[in-house]
Design an enzyme around this catalytic site. Sequence first.
Site, short mmCIF file in Angstrom:
data_model
loop_
_atom_site.label_atom_id
_atom_site.label_comp_id
_atom_site.label_asym_id
_atom_site.label_seq_id
_atom_site.Cartn_x
_atom_site.Cartn_y
_atom_site.Cartn_z
N CYS A 30 -15.76 18.25 47.90
CA CYS A 30 -16.90 18.89 48.57
C CYS A 30 -16.72 20.41 48.54
CB CYS A 30 -16.95 18.37 50.01
SG CYS A 30 -18.15 19.19 51.06
N SER A 52 -16.97 22.42 50.90
CA SER A 52 -16.21 22.94 52.06
C SER A 52 -14.72 23.02 51.75
CB SER A 52 -16.42 22.04 53.28
OG SER A 52 -17.78 21.76 53.43
N HIS A 92 -14.22 26.18 49.98
CA HIS A 92 -14.32 27.37 50.83
C HIS A 92 -12.95 27.78 51.37
CE1 HIS A 92 -18.49 27.85 50.56
NE2 HIS A 92 -18.92 27.20 51.62
N HIS A 143 -12.02 15.54 52.75
CA HIS A 143 -12.65 15.03 53.98
C HIS A 143 -13.87 14.18 53.70
CE1 HIS A 143 -14.80 18.64 52.81
NE2 HIS A 143 -15.85 18.09 53.40
N CYS A 189 -19.27 12.71 53.91
CA CYS A 189 -19.60 14.11 54.26
C CYS A 189 -20.95 14.54 53.72
CB CYS A 189 -18.52 15.09 53.79
SG CYS A 189 -19.02 16.82 54.06
#
Length: 362
Positions: free
Chosen positions: A38, A40, A43, A59, A164
């Site tokens: 993902c 995220s 990031h 996640h 997610c």
Amino acid sequence: MKAAVFHGAHQPLSIEDVEIDRPLAREVVVRTVASGVCRSDAHYVDGLYHYPAPSVLGHEAAGIVEEVGELVRGLQPGDHVIANLSVFCGSCERCLTGHPNLCESQETRRAPGEPPKLRLASTGEPLHQFFDLSSFAERMLLHENAAVKIRDDMPLDRAALISCGVMTGLGAALNTARVEPGSTAAVFGAGGVGLAAIQGCRIAGARQIIAIDVIESKLELAKELGATDAVDSSQDDPVARVRELTAGGVDYAFDAIGLKDVSRQAFDCLRAGGTATVIGMIPEGDKVELDGTSFLMEKKIQGTDMGSNRGPVDIRRYVDFYLQGMLKLDEMVTRHCNLEGVNEAFRAMKAGEVARTVIMFE
Ligand SMILES: [Zn+2]
Ligand SMILES: [Zn+2]
């Protein structure tokens, strides 16, 4: 077991041996079958958000329960589960008023003094568990409310996406914005989360759904999944184009990218009374600037946390949506890879080559 270890921003994840603890009373060990990669996660690797190192990222996952703690009643070995990163206690004020995604309790986490869930095998150093999951690993040690039992006929690589990206995008449309049948919507960003938001608008019955991105292939896929119009924002001013396509603006707009300028554009393309929902993670420290007079037209802007999910309720609904053909996930899994492919998956995502790469552990 093998896991992809994060040693700090701006360095690739490294595949290392990691030791996982035995489950305490309300914990379960889940053998990871599939984990999506993902934005995220990227990031944190890119330093746009901060997370303590060393840790194990990941996640968005699905797997099979292997071992359960002595007080666990709702799960048993062999159960297929989707990891729920909105782990909830079930008894705090947020949980009891219908917002388990905003649970404020710490009781679902191990207390200081209890042994760490994960350690580096080489040095014994404790590892932080990312978002209470750490799914870039062959096994996950979860609180029982961070694992949701699902039907056995749900393919687990598709199931991982629900964990997610789908829960966030679909939930932003269905739960946070509560898109009404017959309304109009604009979705900025046609990656995994944006495509899920587009599908949420379609499932809710929006009559016009405008996808906005800078990559032609992503706009094509957006149309396959429910967008009625596509705007290439590298060619056109997206706000002007959305206003033109809708004769004045949309009822709902979504920033599925997470940039201050995109959030502003989402707000600017609303009609009077419209609502913008910021889904993406705006880099730490950035401020969003909005036109003050727009508030006189009852324009609204709001955030969403994981699609305002009600954990097990939404996860099982979305599984049913997929198996009934309403929610399209096959098209969103662009590639599979093994754990060693995680850094390449980050590169492909940032290059806009994939909606999702899914890491397979077997
Ligand atoms: Zn995510
Ligand atoms: Zn709670």
